[in-house]
Scaffold this motif. Structure first.
Motif, PDB file in Angstrom:
ATOM      1  N   SER A  48       5.533   5.913   7.000  1.00  0.00           N
ATOM      2  CA  SER A  48       4.185   6.453   7.190  1.00  0.00           C
ATOM      3  C   SER A  48       4.107   7.526   8.260  1.00  0.00           C
ATOM      4  O   SER A  48       3.179   8.343   8.271  1.00  0.00           O
ATOM      5  CB  SER A  48       3.213   5.324   7.550  1.00  0.00           C
ATOM      6  N   TYR A  78      -1.227   2.364  11.300  1.00  0.00           N
ATOM      7  CA  TYR A  78      -1.229   2.410   9.840  1.00  0.00           C
ATOM      8  C   TYR A  78      -2.075   1.282   9.249  1.00  0.00           C
ATOM      9  O   TYR A  78      -2.899   1.506   8.353  1.00  0.00           O
ATOM     10  CB  TYR A  78       0.195   2.333   9.288  1.00  0.00           C
ATOM     11  N   GLN A 114       2.161   1.522  -3.495  1.00  0.00           N
ATOM     12  CA  GLN A 114       1.041   1.949  -4.328  1.00  0.00           C
ATOM     13  C   GLN A 114       0.790   3.447  -4.212  1.00  0.00           C
ATOM     14  O   GLN A 114       0.467   4.122  -5.204  1.00  0.00           O
ATOM     15  CB  GLN A 114      -0.201   1.174  -3.893  1.00  0.00           C
ATOM     16  N   ASP A 115       0.960   3.976  -3.007  1.00  0.00           N
ATOM     17  CA  ASP A 115       0.744   5.401  -2.772  1.00  0.00           C
ATOM     18  C   ASP A 115       1.960   6.253  -3.092  1.00  0.00           C
ATOM     19  O   ASP A 115       1.967   7.467  -2.824  1.00  0.00           O
ATOM     20  CB  ASP A 115       0.330   5.628  -1.311  1.00  0.00           C
ATOM     21  N   GLY A 116       3.005   5.631  -3.656  1.00  0.00           N
ATOM     22  CA  GLY A 116       4.185   6.375  -4.067  1.00  0.00           C
ATOM     23  C   GLY A 116       5.091   6.807  -2.932  1.00  0.00           C
ATOM     24  O   GLY A 116       5.937   7.694  -3.103  1.00  0.00           O
ATOM     25  N   LYS A 117       4.988   6.161  -1.788  1.00  0.00           N
ATOM     26  CA  LYS A 117       5.792   6.556  -0.624  1.00  0.00           C
ATOM     27  C   LYS A 117       6.978   5.637  -0.366  1.00  0.00           C
ATOM     28  O   LYS A 117       7.795   5.913   0.517  1.00  0.00           O
ATOM     29  CB  LYS A 117       4.899   6.590   0.622  1.00  0.00           C
ATOM     30  N   LYS A 173      -5.309   2.129   6.987  1.00  0.00           N
ATOM     31  CA  LYS A 173      -5.188   1.964   5.542  1.00  0.00           C
ATOM     32  C   LYS A 173      -5.647   0.603   5.008  1.00  0.00           C
ATOM     33  O   LYS A 173      -6.002   0.491   3.830  1.00  0.00           O
ATOM     34  CB  LYS A 173      -3.727   2.199   5.124  1.00  0.00           C
ATOM     35  N   ASN A 175      -4.530  -2.214  -5.410  1.00  0.00           N
ATOM     36  CA  ASN A 175      -4.908  -2.269  -6.817  1.00  0.00           C
ATOM     37  C   ASN A 175      -4.360  -3.550  -7.447  1.00  0.00           C
ATOM     38  O   ASN A 175      -3.660  -4.341  -6.794  1.00  0.00           O
ATOM     39  CB  ASN A 175      -4.436  -1.021  -7.569  1.00  0.00           C
ATOM     40  N   ARG A 203       0.832  -1.198   0.000  1.00  0.00           N
ATOM     41  CA  ARG A 203       0.000   0.000   0.000  1.00  0.00           C
ATOM     42  C   ARG A 203       0.877   1.264   0.000  1.00  0.00           C
ATOM     43  O   ARG A 203       0.562   2.242  -0.696  1.00  0.00           O
ATOM     44  CB  ARG A 203      -0.929  -0.003   1.216  1.00  0.00           C
ATOM     45  N   LEU A 204       1.978   1.230   0.735  1.00  0.00           N
ATOM     46  CA  LEU A 204       2.906   2.365   0.709  1.00  0.00           C
ATOM     47  C   LEU A 204       3.533   2.523  -0.675  1.00  0.00           C
ATOM     48  O   LEU A 204       3.711   3.646  -1.166  1.00  0.00           O
ATOM     49  CB  LEU A 204       4.000   2.167   1.754  1.00  0.00           C
ATOM     50  N   SER A 234      -0.541  -4.097  -7.300  1.00  0.00           N
ATOM     51  CA  SER A 234      -0.042  -4.445  -5.968  1.00  0.00           C
ATOM     52  C   SER A 234      -0.300  -5.905  -5.652  1.00  0.00           C
ATOM     53  O   SER A 234       0.565  -6.605  -5.102  1.00  0.00           O
ATOM     54  CB  SER A 234      -0.702  -3.559  -4.914  1.00  0.00           C
TER      55      SER A 234
END
Length: 417
Positions: free
Chosen positions: A221, A228, A117-120, A232, A316, A114-115, A319
């Motif tokens: 995060s 988290y 995926q979120d570009g982090k 999320k 998504n 998820r991180l 991922s």
């Protein structure tokens, strides 16, 4: 099942006790153990229910749970209590909480993705960069990336250097820090020692690697690992019960089962040197965290497993594909591989995924199989000396799938959430 165990199960089901001869002084009744259940098990799925009843009876497991889902619908949700009734023990419901041990790992892998995926976060970033770890003790530590941690390719081998998540007394003495030790203490201890083999060269299961993934989630995060994941991953799919567990029985959640083990251990919670039940203070539950620290019910686990079925509010399609992808070392001799918190096998038209978990007082199993069939089975005791093999659960459950002639259509999801 042996003849004796079948007889015992029948006696338990009937509630039989030894007979008293006419004219004799009545002896104190000997209560026969019996399996009591709660929740819902449709007649069409009685075979799975019977597998669980037999399993706990043969192994003297006092608390268990089973949840079954098919194509997103929860079809069976059961709690099991095996007892002779001599003690006033609470019932086990379909929503009682269990320590799930290593079934925590696919949750952590999903949080990492998820991180990403979120570009982090990038899967290729070294752990030394993310956590500021020194590679002085072993320059190869710079080759340990996030992706290699997910795949157990970090270079640690617990058969050689032992599992640092279970070395509390050793670490406390080595670093001259009091008990209970922290995750930071564990990292400091391990980082000062060389790796056991080259990162990326072979898969060796590493609880420590997943503990590091939890630290990475926190660093990137800016939140605690637990917060988290709850925000999320769980909140978007309506999961509210799951949480990180505690070490002592006095700290247990109100709906948490009581764990059973025949072993004792020197406490890791203080420096008193006291001996405690292994499952309560013999290891540090919060330190397990991202590796094995979550509490859940079986229905929670099958519900969360849906995030790996198709793109949704948590992950998504890219991922999900990455979590289940083959690692750089390829597949094992039996045709399976370790993805992100799942063992994976290609079958015609489907990827089957599964994982087991175990720690003192806990055995768990979760599987996602072809035809949209998912199940989670949780127990308050793991295989110990003198007990029967627990690994037979999977083939026993799998054998029942082909025996179902008509699948129920009633979705129990709303009933248990």
């Amino acid at each position: 099942m042996t003849t004796l165990s079948r007889r015992n199960l029948l006696r338990a089901s009937a509630g039989l006790v030894p007979a008293v001869a006419l004219g004799a002084r009545p002896a104190q009744a000997v209560l026969a153990p019996v399996v009591t259940t709660s929740g819902t098990a449709p007649a069409a799925l009685a075979g799975f229910d019977n597998v669980m009843k037999t399993f706990v009876t043969e192994r003297n497991i006092s608390c268990a749970q089973l949840a079954i889902a098919k194509k997103g619908k929860i079809l069976l949700a059961r709690g099991y209590r095996y007892s002779d009734g001599s003690q006033a023990l609470p019932s086990v419901t379909p929503t009682s909480l269990f320590r799930i041990a290593s079934l925590s790992k696919h949750i952590t892998a999903a949080a990492i993705m998820r991180l990403v995926q979120d570009g982090k976060l990038s899967l290729s970033t070294p752990v030394t960069t993310l956590l500021g770890l020194s590679a002085t003790a072993d320059p190869r530590l710079k080759q340990v990336t996030v992706l290699r941690l997910i795949h157990h390719l970090g270079g640690w081998d617990r058969d050689k250097s032992k599992d640092p998540l279970w070395l509390d007394h050793t670490i406390s003495a080595s670093l001259d820090v009091p008990l209970p030790i922290s995750q930071d203490d564990i990292v400091r201890y391990v980082t000062a020692r060389p790796l056991d083999h080259d990162p990326g060269s072979k898969m060796v299961y590493s609880n420590y690697g997943y503990m590091l993934l939890g630290k990475i989630i926190e660093k990137v995060s800016g939140m605690s690992y637990e917060s988290y994941v709850k925000q999320k991953l769980f909140a978007p799919v309506g999961i509210t019960r799951m949480r990180i567990g505690h070490s002592l029985r006095s700290e247990a959640e109100a709906t948490e089962v009581v764990y059973s083990s025949q072993y004792t251990q020197k406490s890791v919670m203080d420096d008193s040197g006291s001996t405690v039940p292994y499952q309560y203070g013999g290891f540090n539950m919060p330190n397990q965290g991202a590796n094995g620290g979550w509490l859940a019910s079986a229905v929670d686990l099958v519900r969360f497993s849906r995030v790996f079925d198709a793109a949704g509010p948590v992950l998504n399609a890219a991922s999900i594909t990455k979590i289940l992808a083959k690692p750089e070392i390829g597949i094992s001799a039996d045709g399976s591989w370790y993805g992100g918190g799942w063992y994976v096998r290609q079958v015609p038209g489907n990827l089957n995924t599964w994982h087991a978990g175990g720690m003192p007082g806990t055995y768990t199993y979760l599987a996602r199989l072809q035809n949209g069939f998912t199940y989670a089975a949780l127990f308050n005791r793991r295989e110990e000396q003198g007990t029967l093999d627990y690994d037979v659960l999977s083939p026993l459950m799998n054998a029942q799938i082909g025996k179902v002639t008509t699948w129920p259509t009633t979705d129990l999801t709303s009933k248990y959430f």
